[in-house]
Design a protein around this motif. Sequence first.
Motif, short mmCIF file in Angstrom:
data_model
loop_
_atom_site.label_atom_id
_atom_site.label_comp_id
_atom_site.label_asym_id
_atom_site.label_seq_id
_atom_site.Cartn_x
_atom_site.Cartn_y
_atom_site.Cartn_z
N GLU A 294 1.34 -0.58 0.12
CA GLU A 294 -0.08 -0.39 0.04
C GLU A 294 1.04 1.37 0.17
N GLY A 295 0.27 1.75 -0.99
CA GLY A 295 1.28 2.89 -1.25
C GLY A 295 2.06 3.28 -1.88
N PHE A 296 2.36 2.31 -2.87
CA PHE A 296 3.66 2.58 -3.82
C PHE A 296 2.99 2.54 -5.25
N ASP A 297 3.62 4.00 -5.71
CA ASP A 297 2.24 4.45 -7.37
C ASP A 297 3.59 4.00 -8.27
N VAL A 298 3.34 2.65 -8.45
CA VAL A 298 4.06 1.61 -10.06
C VAL A 298 4.01 1.80 -10.78
N PRO A 299 4.40 1.10 -11.72
CA PRO A 299 3.90 0.47 -13.44
C PRO A 299 3.75 -0.95 -13.12
N ASP A 300 2.66 -1.41 -12.93
CA ASP A 300 1.70 -3.22 -13.52
C ASP A 300 3.11 -3.74 -14.02
N ILE A 301 4.37 -4.69 -13.16
CA ILE A 301 4.97 -5.56 -13.74
C ILE A 301 5.12 -6.88 -13.71
N LYS A 302 5.08 -7.23 -15.03
CA LYS A 302 5.06 -9.12 -14.45
C LYS A 302 6.16 -10.07 -14.52
N LYS A 303 7.41 -9.21 -15.11
CA LYS A 303 8.22 -10.40 -14.31
C LYS A 303 9.47 -9.21 -14.15
N ILE A 304 10.46 -9.38 -13.30
CA ILE A 304 11.74 -8.55 -12.95
C ILE A 304 13.04 -9.55 -13.72
N VAL A 305 13.66 -8.95 -14.55
CA VAL A 305 15.40 -9.97 -14.64
C VAL A 305 16.07 -8.89 -14.27
N VAL A 306 17.19 -8.96 -12.70
CA VAL A 306 18.14 -8.73 -12.23
C VAL A 306 19.30 -9.35 -12.93
N LEU A 307 20.55 -8.44 -13.71
CA LEU A 307 21.65 -8.94 -14.30
C LEU A 307 23.29 -8.99 -13.06
N ASP A 308 22.80 -7.75 -12.74
CA ASP A 308 24.31 -7.44 -11.23
C ASP A 308 24.17 -7.56 -10.31
N ILE A 309 25.28 -7.20 -9.43
CA ILE A 309 25.12 -6.52 -7.68
C ILE A 309 26.57 -5.77 -8.22
N THR A 310 26.25 -4.59 -7.80
CA THR A 310 26.67 -3.60 -7.53
C THR A 310 28.52 -4.52 -6.82
N LYS A 311 29.50 -3.67 -6.99
CA LYS A 311 30.96 -4.18 -6.38
C LYS A 311 30.89 -3.52 -5.46
N GLN A 312 30.14 -1.96 -5.37
CA GLN A 312 29.95 -1.30 -3.63
C GLN A 312 29.07 -2.45 -2.19
#
Length: 429
Positions: A294-312
Amino acid sequence: MDFGKVNVTVEGGFDIKLPNMIKVHQEFNGEKINDIESHLSKELAEKKVLENVKGKRIAVTAGSRGIKDIDKITKKVLDELKAAGAEPFIVPAMGSHGGATAEGQKHFLENYNITEESMEVPIVSSMETVQVGVLDEGIPVYCDKNAFQSDGIVVINKVKPHADFKGDYESGLVKMMVIGLGKHAGATSLHKQGFDTFHTLLPRAAQVFLKGAPVLFGLAIVENAYDDIMRIEAIHVEYILEREKDLLKLAKENIARIKVSEIDVLIVDEIGKNISGEGMDPNVTGRPGSMLKEGFDVPDIKKIVVLDITKQSHGNGAGIGMSDISTTKCVSKIDLGTMYTNSITATILDPAKLPVLMNNDKEAIVIALKTCNRVDPTNAKIVRIKNTLELDEIEMSVAYMEHIENTKELTIASDSYSFDFNENGNLFE
């Protein structure tokens, strides 16, 4: 972690036609402070927060969140304190981050060029705490021992929407005090109550903290959607709770967003603790680890793909679990101990779970598309972003062309082009 090759049978295989992409510029409010150090010097003088510090040992906080020019801001505060006759030192204030160790937290600050050499003051890093008070229901409130034993604490933090809950106080000075300066003990004490309590718990804990710890003043920072600083305010201790509420409203009005209503596949090039507490900001993705949506005004996203993690992030891949698909290459960079320590302290485990893993970027994107029901891959609505902080230039599939042309804040910045994978099936950087 070595996962070996992932052998999976996919109907039709991985050689499918992907839609062409275009670079798109998103326009946001560009208000910013051009000369940070001059502005800060004037702000500290006008607010008269450095009076009566001569000869006193002053603790200055440094957190784990990425903030534009935080090294310049911290150094300027330290220099102004020294000019006023104080003896300042830095205290890492990041709860359980950095593996919940003193050395890990000190090392984390190196990501932001905050070292003893660059700041020209000691960094006193310890996980020892002092209980400064207790809430009515018996919940203890802690403060870093070295900060508590100082003559005054300067609390520096960015004020921004939180990744897991909504309220009058989210990420900011209040959270920096009771969770950041609370170290592992304080973070654990409060997170055990659940994020659904934080909208009332944090301000009550802050009131106890302010009564028991020697806070001198707060320095609140607000960034615009381009990750530039638009506001820096020095706030007298008695006005911290009152002023932070107004600054949070300003921050929410200027948060970066993806300006579409629907996304079939969101490709995120990198996640990290320096980007968001949850690796990728739920204020962009709509996927908080707390599941309090509740309270998150965002697009409707079906799938999320993550490709990397920052060095930091130093192996802290928290947030990977909020994606649907990633790659063995990406997840092999995760230090499970560091990630689990953070997630266990926060009492939300979903961000530390592993998604479906494929062998390379192409396979991950194809599987994301093939698992979107009633979506034709050639006409799919795909958005690719570097991370959830940098959203001024993004990539969108040609299915958005009409939407882009009819939205004044969106501008086409390139001709269309196809996905470009190398011989290993990974996207060219």
